[in-house]
Motif scaffolding. Sequence first.
Motif, PDB file in Angstrom:
ATOM      1  N   LEU A 254     -52.043 -67.884  27.556  1.00  0.00           N
ATOM      2  CA  LEU A 254     -51.324 -67.788  26.280  1.00  0.00           C
ATOM      3  C   LEU A 254     -52.176 -68.331  25.144  1.00  0.00           C
ATOM      4  O   LEU A 254     -52.265 -67.713  24.070  1.00  0.00           O
ATOM      5  N   ARG A 255     -52.800 -69.451  25.354  1.00  0.00           N
ATOM      6  CA  ARG A 255     -53.691 -70.036  24.337  1.00  0.00           C
ATOM      7  C   ARG A 255     -54.785 -69.045  23.945  1.00  0.00           C
ATOM      8  O   ARG A 255     -55.053 -68.824  22.760  1.00  0.00           O
ATOM      9  N   ASP A 256     -55.396 -68.430  24.945  1.00  0.00           N
ATOM     10  CA  ASP A 256     -56.533 -67.543  24.678  1.00  0.00           C
ATOM     11  C   ASP A 256     -56.107 -66.240  24.017  1.00  0.00           C
ATOM     12  O   ASP A 256     -56.787 -65.754  23.105  1.00  0.00           O
ATOM     13  N   VAL A 257     -54.991 -65.661  24.471  1.00  0.00           N
ATOM     14  CA  VAL A 257     -54.588 -64.391  23.850  1.00  0.00           C
ATOM     15  C   VAL A 257     -54.145 -64.623  22.408  1.00  0.00           C
ATOM     16  O   VAL A 257     -54.436 -63.818  21.516  1.00  0.00           O
ATOM     17  N   ALA A 258     -53.447 -65.718  22.144  1.00  0.00           N
ATOM     18  CA  ALA A 258     -53.039 -66.012  20.763  1.00  0.00           C
ATOM     19  C   ALA A 258     -54.257 -66.203  19.870  1.00  0.00           C
ATOM     20  O   ALA A 258     -54.300 -65.715  18.729  1.00  0.00           O
ATOM     21  N   HIS A 259     -55.264 -66.901  20.397  1.00  0.00           N
ATOM     22  CA  HIS A 259     -56.491 -67.117  19.622  1.00  0.00           C
ATOM     23  C   HIS A 259     -57.202 -65.793  19.349  1.00  0.00           C
ATOM     24  O   HIS A 259     -57.645 -65.533  18.212  1.00  0.00           O
ATOM     25  N   GLN A 260     -57.322 -64.957  20.383  1.00  0.00           N
ATOM     26  CA  GLN A 260     -58.027 -63.685  20.215  1.00  0.00           C
ATOM     27  C   GLN A 260     -57.313 -62.783  19.211  1.00  0.00           C
ATOM     28  O   GLN A 260     -57.962 -62.107  18.402  1.00  0.00           O
ATOM     29  N   VAL A 261     -56.004 -62.755  19.257  1.00  0.00           N
ATOM     30  CA  VAL A 261     -55.243 -61.937  18.299  1.00  0.00           C
ATOM     31  C   VAL A 261     -55.412 -62.478  16.885  1.00  0.00           C
ATOM     32  O   VAL A 261     -55.604 -61.718  15.924  1.00  0.00           O
ATOM     33  N   ARG A 262     -55.342 -63.775  16.717  1.00  0.00           N
ATOM     34  CA  ARG A 262     -55.512 -64.398  15.396  1.00  0.00           C
ATOM     35  C   ARG A 262     -56.863 -64.049  14.779  1.00  0.00           C
ATOM     36  O   ARG A 262     -56.973 -63.826  13.581  1.00  0.00           O
ATOM     37  N   GLU A 263     -57.895 -64.039  15.628  1.00  0.00           N
ATOM     38  CA  GLU A 263     -59.255 -63.866  15.126  1.00  0.00           C
ATOM     39  C   GLU A 263     -59.687 -62.402  15.053  1.00  0.00           C
ATOM     40  O   GLU A 263     -60.731 -62.096  14.477  1.00  0.00           O
ATOM     41  N   ARG A 264     -58.904 -61.513  15.634  1.00  0.00           N
ATOM     42  CA  ARG A 264     -59.325 -60.114  15.720  1.00  0.00           C
ATOM     43  C   ARG A 264     -59.331 -59.446  14.343  1.00  0.00           C
ATOM     44  O   ARG A 264     -58.353 -59.511  13.593  1.00  0.00           O
ATOM     45  N   LYS A 265     -60.439 -58.776  14.003  1.00  0.00           N
ATOM     46  CA  LYS A 265     -60.582 -58.093  12.715  1.00  0.00           C
ATOM     47  C   LYS A 265     -60.313 -56.593  12.825  1.00  0.00           C
ATOM     48  O   LYS A 265     -59.781 -55.981  11.897  1.00  0.00           O
ATOM     49  N   ARG A 266     -60.697 -55.993  13.915  1.00  0.00           N
ATOM     50  CA  ARG A 266     -60.586 -54.547  14.063  1.00  0.00           C
ATOM     51  C   ARG A 266     -59.146 -54.151  14.401  1.00  0.00           C
ATOM     52  O   ARG A 266     -58.472 -54.824  15.175  1.00  0.00           O
ATOM     53  N   ILE A 267     -58.695 -53.066  13.783  1.00  0.00           N
ATOM     54  CA  ILE A 267     -57.353 -52.550  14.035  1.00  0.00           C
ATOM     55  C   ILE A 267     -57.456 -51.088  14.447  1.00  0.00           C
ATOM     56  O   ILE A 267     -58.511 -50.455  14.324  1.00  0.00           O
ATOM     57  N   TYR A 268     -56.351 -50.552  14.922  1.00  0.00           N
ATOM     58  CA  TYR A 268     -56.284 -49.136  15.276  1.00  0.00           C
ATOM     59  C   TYR A 268     -55.574 -48.370  14.149  1.00  0.00           C
ATOM     60  O   TYR A 268     -54.623 -48.877  13.546  1.00  0.00           O
ATOM     61  N   SER A 269     -56.026 -47.149  13.927  1.00  0.00           N
ATOM     62  CA  SER A 269     -55.415 -46.338  12.867  1.00  0.00           C
ATOM     63  C   SER A 269     -53.954 -46.033  13.159  1.00  0.00           C
ATOM     64  O   SER A 269     -53.154 -45.832  12.233  1.00  0.00           O
ATOM     65  N   HIS A 270     -53.589 -46.036  14.428  1.00  0.00           N
ATOM     66  CA  HIS A 270     -52.203 -45.750  14.790  1.00  0.00           C
ATOM     67  C   HIS A 270     -51.446 -47.033  15.125  1.00  0.00           C
ATOM     68  O   HIS A 270     -50.420 -47.001  15.809  1.00  0.00           O
ATOM     69  N   GLY A 271     -51.940 -48.150  14.633  1.00  0.00           N
ATOM     70  CA  GLY A 271     -51.231 -49.412  14.819  1.00  0.00           C
ATOM     71  C   GLY A 271     -50.124 -49.583  13.793  1.00  0.00           C
ATOM     72  O   GLY A 271     -49.732 -48.643  13.094  1.00  0.00           O
ATOM     73  N   ASN A 272     -49.628 -50.829  13.655  1.00  0.00           N
ATOM     74  CA  ASN A 272     -48.442 -51.079  12.838  1.00  0.00           C
ATOM     75  C   ASN A 272     -48.674 -52.001  11.645  1.00  0.00           C
ATOM     76  O   ASN A 272     -47.722 -52.319  10.944  1.00  0.00           O
ATOM     77  N   ALA A 273     -49.922 -52.455  11.439  1.00  0.00           N
ATOM     78  CA  ALA A 273     -50.152 -53.405  10.351  1.00  0.00           C
ATOM     79  C   ALA A 273     -51.625 -53.412   9.972  1.00  0.00           C
ATOM     80  O   ALA A 273     -52.481 -52.897  10.699  1.00  0.00           O
ATOM     81  N   GLN A 274     -51.904 -54.031   8.837  1.00  0.00           N
ATOM     82  CA  GLN A 274     -53.277 -54.137   8.355  1.00  0.00           C
ATOM     83  C   GLN A 274     -54.056 -55.247   9.058  1.00  0.00           C
ATOM     84  O   GLN A 274     -55.277 -55.299   8.971  1.00  0.00           O
ATOM     85  N   ARG A 275     -53.343 -56.109   9.722  1.00  0.00           N
ATOM     86  CA  ARG A 275     -53.962 -57.167  10.520  1.00  0.00           C
ATOM     87  C   ARG A 275     -53.320 -57.162  11.902  1.00  0.00           C
ATOM     88  O   ARG A 275     -52.098 -57.002  12.017  1.00  0.00           O
ATOM     89  N   VAL A 276     -54.140 -57.379  12.938  1.00  0.00           N
ATOM     90  CA  VAL A 276     -53.605 -57.375  14.309  1.00  0.00           C
ATOM     91  C   VAL A 276     -52.552 -58.466  14.466  1.00  0.00           C
ATOM     92  O   VAL A 276     -51.521 -58.276  15.124  1.00  0.00           O
ATOM     93  N   SER A 277     -52.773 -59.606  13.827  1.00  0.00           N
ATOM     94  CA  SER A 277     -51.840 -60.722  13.974  1.00  0.00           C
ATOM     95  C   SER A 277     -50.470 -60.414  13.372  1.00  0.00           C
ATOM     96  O   SER A 277     -49.488 -61.100  13.669  1.00  0.00           O
ATOM     97  N   GLU A 278     -50.390 -59.366  12.522  1.00  0.00           N
ATOM     98  CA  GLU A 278     -49.122 -58.998  11.901  1.00  0.00           C
ATOM     99  C   GLU A 278     -48.500 -57.760  12.548  1.00  0.00           C
ATOM    100  O   GLU A 278     -47.430 -57.305  12.115  1.00  0.00           O
ATOM    101  N   ASP A 279     -49.156 -57.239  13.587  1.00  0.00           N
ATOM    102  CA  ASP A 279     -48.655 -56.044  14.273  1.00  0.00           C
ATOM    103  C   ASP A 279     -47.480 -56.438  15.168  1.00  0.00           C
ATOM    104  O   ASP A 279     -47.625 -57.261  16.070  1.00  0.00           O
ATOM    105  N   SER A 280     -46.322 -55.842  14.909  1.00  0.00           N
ATOM    106  CA  SER A 280     -45.104 -56.254  15.619  1.00  0.00           C
ATOM    107  C   SER A 280     -45.183 -56.006  17.123  1.00  0.00           C
ATOM    108  O   SER A 280     -44.637 -56.784  17.922  1.00  0.00           O
ATOM    109  N   GLN A 281     -45.857 -54.933  17.534  1.00  0.00           N
ATOM    110  CA  GLN A 281     -45.951 -54.674  18.966  1.00  0.00           C
ATOM    111  C   GLN A 281     -46.871 -55.678  19.652  1.00  0.00           C
ATOM    112  O   GLN A 281     -46.595 -56.123  20.773  1.00  0.00           O
TER     113      GLN A 281
END
Length: 413
Positions: A254-281
Motif C-alpha cells: 500500500l505504501r509503495d502503490v500510493a507513492h508511485q501513483v502520487r509521483e506518476r506524471k504520465r497519463i492515458y488519453s482514455h483516463g479520467n483526469a489530468q493527473r493520475v493521483s486524481e483519477d477516480s478509478q
Amino acid sequence: MTEHQVINPLSIGTDYEALAARFRPIFQRIAAGAVEREQSRSLPYEPIQWLKEAGFGAARVPVEYGGGGASLPQLFELLIELAEADSNVPQALRGHFAFAEDRLNSPPGPGRDLWFKRFVEGDIAGNAWTEIGSVAIGDVITKVSPDGDRWRLNGEKFYSTGSIFSDWIDVYAQRSDTGGDVIAAVRTRQPGIVQSDDWDGFGQRTTGSGSSRFIEAEVDAENIIDFATRFKYQTAFYQLVLLATLAGIGRAALRDVAHQVRERKRIYSHGNAQRVSEDSQVQQVVGEVAAWVYAAEASALKAAQPAQRAYLARFSGDEALERAANVAAEIESAKAQVVVSELIQRATTALFNALGASDVREGKSLDRHWRNARTVSSHNPVIYKARIVGDWAINGTEPPFVWQIGNGPQHKI
C-alpha cells in the motif's frame, strides 16, 4: 514452595507506543536497504544485528527481567511494523520468538532465568525441525546421544529459518538412548555445525531458510528439553508470525502503490483526469488495496488474542481453561490464515492496476510483494486449515496442535 515458584512475573503487556518507539528508527534503517537486499539477494545480517543490540529479541521477556514485557498481540503488532520494512526479517526471527515463547511457558527457575538473561543480552535462536531426504512421515533421523556430561547432535535439517543469523538453534531431534522426541538447544558457533544459504524460493529470498548440518555438535545436558513439555499453542504461534508478516507485506505494498501513483506524471488519453493521483478509478484501486490490508491487519491482531489467553492460562492451574484457550488459539489463527492469505495476495496483485507497464520493471521490485506474500501463504497449507476450522464448526473436532511432514506410505502394486 520455592522462591522461584512464588515469583513468576508474566508478560501481560506494556505501553505499545513507548515500546515501538524504541525500534522504529531501526525499522526505518531496515526499510532503506530492503530493495537493494532483494535485488542482490543479500542476507540481512546487519539489520538483525541492529535488532539484537536494541533488545528486540527480548520483547516478550517480562520487564522484571529486563525485557519488553509485551503481550502477544503487541509482539505481533511490532512484527507487522518490521515486516512493512522488510518481510524477510520477521520470518527470519520466527524461530527465535517461538523458542522464547517456549521458555516463557517453562516452569519458573534458574534455567528459565538464564534464558531470559541471554535474550535480554541479545542472544537469538534459529529453527531446525524439518528432516531432509526420503524420510517417512513421523520419522526423526536427527539424533542426539549422551556423551559423558554432554550430548552429541547428528543430522541434517532444511527450512532452518533464521539459524544462519542465530546464537542458538532450536533443533527437533530424537534421543538415541530412549527414542524420545526432544528439543536440543545447541550453540551455533561451533565446529560441529555447517550452515548453508541454499534456500532458492522465488519469494522471501533472504530469510536464511537453508539447510543446517550437525556433525557431533555439542549440546549441554540442561539444553535437552522433552518435546512433550513444548508450549501447546506453538502451531498457532508460528502461524501468527506468518500472519503478521503478511499484514506487513500488505502495508508495504500500500505504501509503495500510493507513492508511485502520487509521483506518476504520465497519463492515458482514455483516463479520467489530468493527473493520475486524481483519477477516480486509480483512487478506487488504491482504496481497495487499503481496505484489504486493513482487514488483514485487524484479523491478524485479533487472532493473536487467544494465544495471549493461552499463555496466561498456562499458569492458572485450570487445565480445562488452558485447553479451551489452546483450542481457541489454533482455531482463530487458522481462520485468520484463510482470510489474510487471500486478502494480501489480492492486494499485491491489484496494485498493478493502479500503475502502468513501466512499473513492472525489475528496478522497482514491486513484484517482491506478491512473491513474498505467495511464499508466506504456502506455509501450513491453507486448504487443510479451512477444513480443520470447518470440522470444528460442524462437529466440535479439536484441531491438531502438532503436525509433521514426510513421505507417505508406499503403495503396493
